[in-house]
Scaffold this motif. Sequence first.
Motif, PDB file in Angstrom:
ATOM      1  N   LEU A  26       0.878  -1.166   0.000  1.00  0.00           N
ATOM      2  CA  LEU A  26       0.000   0.000   0.000  1.00  0.00           C
ATOM      3  C   LEU A  26       0.917   1.218   0.000  1.00  0.00           C
ATOM      4  CD1 LEU A  26      -2.966   0.919   0.225  1.00  0.00           C
ATOM      5  CD2 LEU A  26      -2.604   1.094   2.688  1.00  0.00           C
ATOM      6  N   LEU A 165       1.597  -4.632   3.607  1.00  0.00           N
ATOM      7  CA  LEU A 165       0.428  -4.982   4.432  1.00  0.00           C
ATOM      8  C   LEU A 165       0.590  -6.354   5.073  1.00  0.00           C
ATOM      9  CD1 LEU A 165      -2.572  -3.624   2.355  1.00  0.00           C
ATOM     10  CD2 LEU A 165      -1.528  -2.646   4.405  1.00  0.00           C
ATOM     11  N   GLU A 172      -4.321  -1.720   7.683  1.00  0.00           N
ATOM     12  CA  GLU A 172      -4.542  -0.877   6.515  1.00  0.00           C
ATOM     13  C   GLU A 172      -5.188   0.460   6.888  1.00  0.00           C
ATOM     14  OE1 GLU A 172      -6.461  -2.923   3.332  1.00  0.00           O
ATOM     15  OE2 GLU A 172      -6.826  -1.068   2.232  1.00  0.00           O
ATOM     16  N   ARG A 176      -3.902   4.189   5.879  1.00  0.00           N
ATOM     17  CA  ARG A 176      -4.699   5.107   5.053  1.00  0.00           C
ATOM     18  C   ARG A 176      -4.987   6.400   5.801  1.00  0.00           C
ATOM     19  NH1 ARG A 176      -6.720   3.397   0.314  1.00  0.00           N
ATOM     20  NH2 ARG A 176      -6.444   1.193  -0.190  1.00  0.00           N
ATOM     21  N   ARG A 189      -2.639   0.527  -4.300  1.00  0.00           N
ATOM     22  CA  ARG A 189      -2.337  -0.768  -3.708  1.00  0.00           C
ATOM     23  C   ARG A 189      -1.858  -1.682  -4.822  1.00  0.00           C
ATOM     24  NH1 ARG A 189      -6.412  -3.937   0.292  1.00  0.00           N
ATOM     25  NH2 ARG A 189      -4.964  -5.555   0.971  1.00  0.00           N
TER      26      ARG A 189
END
Lengths: 192, 492
Positions: A26, A165, A172, A176, A189
């Motif tokens: 990510l 991840l 996650e 974010r 991603r």
Amino acid sequence: MAHSIADEYNLKTGEPVADGHHHDVLFALYDDEEKLMAAVKEANSRHLHIMEVYTPFPVHGLDPLLGFEESRLHQAGFVYGALGTLTAFGFMTWVFTRDWPIIFGGKPYWSVPAFIPITFELTVLFAAVGMVVTFYIICGLGPGAEPIRLHDRITDDKFCIAFDLNHGGDDEDSIRDFFSATGAESVHRKLV
Amino acid sequence: MSGHVSPIREPLIEGGKSYHQITEDICAPTEQTPGLAWIITFIISVICLGMFAFSVAWTVWVGIGSWNLNRTINWGWDITNFVWWVGIGHAGTLISAILLLFRQKWRTGVNRAAEAMTIFAVICAGQFPLIHMGRLWLAIFIFPYPNTRGPLWVNFNSPLLWDVFAISTYFTVSLLFWYTGLVPDFATVRDRAKGFRKKIYSALAFGWNGSAKHWQRWESLSLVLAGLATPLVLSVHTIVSFDFATSVIPGWHTTIFPPYFVAGAIFSGFAMVLTLMLIARKVLNLQEYITLQHIESMNKVILLTGSIVGVAYLTELFIAWYSGYIYEQWAFQNRVLGPYSWSYIGMMLCNVISPQVFWSKRARRSIFITFFMSIFINIGMWFERFVIIATTLARDYLPSSWSYYVPTWVEIMIFVGTLGLFFTLFLIFTRVAPVVAIAEVKSILKTSGDQYTGFHPTAGHHGHHVPANAHTEANDLQAGGTVDIDEDHEIK
């Protein structure tokens, strides 16, 4: 949170499945190195585990934030150089005192001052070639090398912070959340 | 980290560039079909290269007798050209290595092209020691390899052998330094390319991905290579000068030769960089990256090294007189007033007198004057080597063997041929690789870009000029339709 748009590796469900060999990465792109630096500082204060940072040019001041120690490449260079010195001087000494001694212009066989230029040149040659080869080997770079490449704009104008991840240990949502708090321009991603 | 922005330094990047715009501008020549000017120049260069192949083949077929060398004049245009080309190569290393150690930011605009020029000039220089052996296939004898003659080794005490090691080391290290600098920029081109070009640039870019750790090592490597290349470049022309200085020939046997040759090498190298860059910045549309500020800086180096060379010429004459040794005195009287006085006068005019115009700031910033001066200096430095070699050899110890040397068509054609080789390689380079170091220019944008420096010599000339301390985001928008993030991105 917004969903990630499927790239070539993603499954149609939008839920990438990592098989252990791959990194489920990510990452976010920033448009400025100052935002990147601030973001890395923020990640450190949030105790997030950054997998890697990618930049289009060397960003000064980033290394200590990422916990990098000073590169020891120059120490390797010293060793290679010393090897060059010994090779050149030792070889010329052997040739002119043991293997085939010849008198040139009435000088002694072992005429040390005349050996200095070639000794110097080989010192530089060994150090330079050795360091460059070492650099490419430890970075895993070379013709045909295929290291992780996340985005085409990273070599252009975007600064990237990537999280793993599967192995990074951060969930996650917190990543974010961190991306949106630090002003990331876009979030992606990718399975690599 | 924008670093320190000097309030008085002029910007080195003009036009309010964003990072993306820098990429676009510098990659453009590698992505477009070459223009007519490039094609015509390339054809002329290749024809000259063909002349090189022909004249070298002629030399090998007929023998060295096809040159006008004789017992008295045993070095002529061959070694003159060799020293001239090696000297030209020195500017590249000076710009990329010495100016890196001195943290000179203007280096970033010209280092890539100057290093390329170094490599091509050393390739041209390397031809002459090989060709002047006459029997090219015996060139391996200059390397110490275990042969069937004993093994009989080479003479490690000879400056000619030192030269073999110096030039080959110099070439290798310059090539490694240049290529390592190119890898990140090849990656930039790769990430913009499609199809077959992408495959080629993927191989050239060695898989570079811009990882922070790689950048750290890359910078460490660059710094140490610069530290190694600095004494190396000084040693190379020092050793070339030893070819002359260690021989017992009046006019050559002088201790001033090493510094004098090194200064002359940097002098001629900068002149060649200017000749090339003044054309390249125009043809490749890089005026905003190779600015008048860059040209002025290089002209300052030319003024300094030209004056050092001038002092060396005068010192030679003074020491010859001061030595009280009539043979030495005569050698220099002959050099100035003898049969080759025309070349001595040409050397003095081109190398010492004419660069003094660069005391004037207007001259330093004039493209027209700079271009002509760069040509003068190239000619003058060629004369210098010719003066040293020909005037000295033409009047040797025995007046009965004195002679006057003029080259044959073969020797002239070989020289023109190496110019063809040089320009062919350089023209290919301008189409294949980014001529300006993209990553390095980006790294000085925040300290030397004209929208950040607060010094706007070009304000009003650029339609898309942005105010000081403008954000890069604004620049992205200024750049118009060039912002095209891939489809897999999402704006928050």
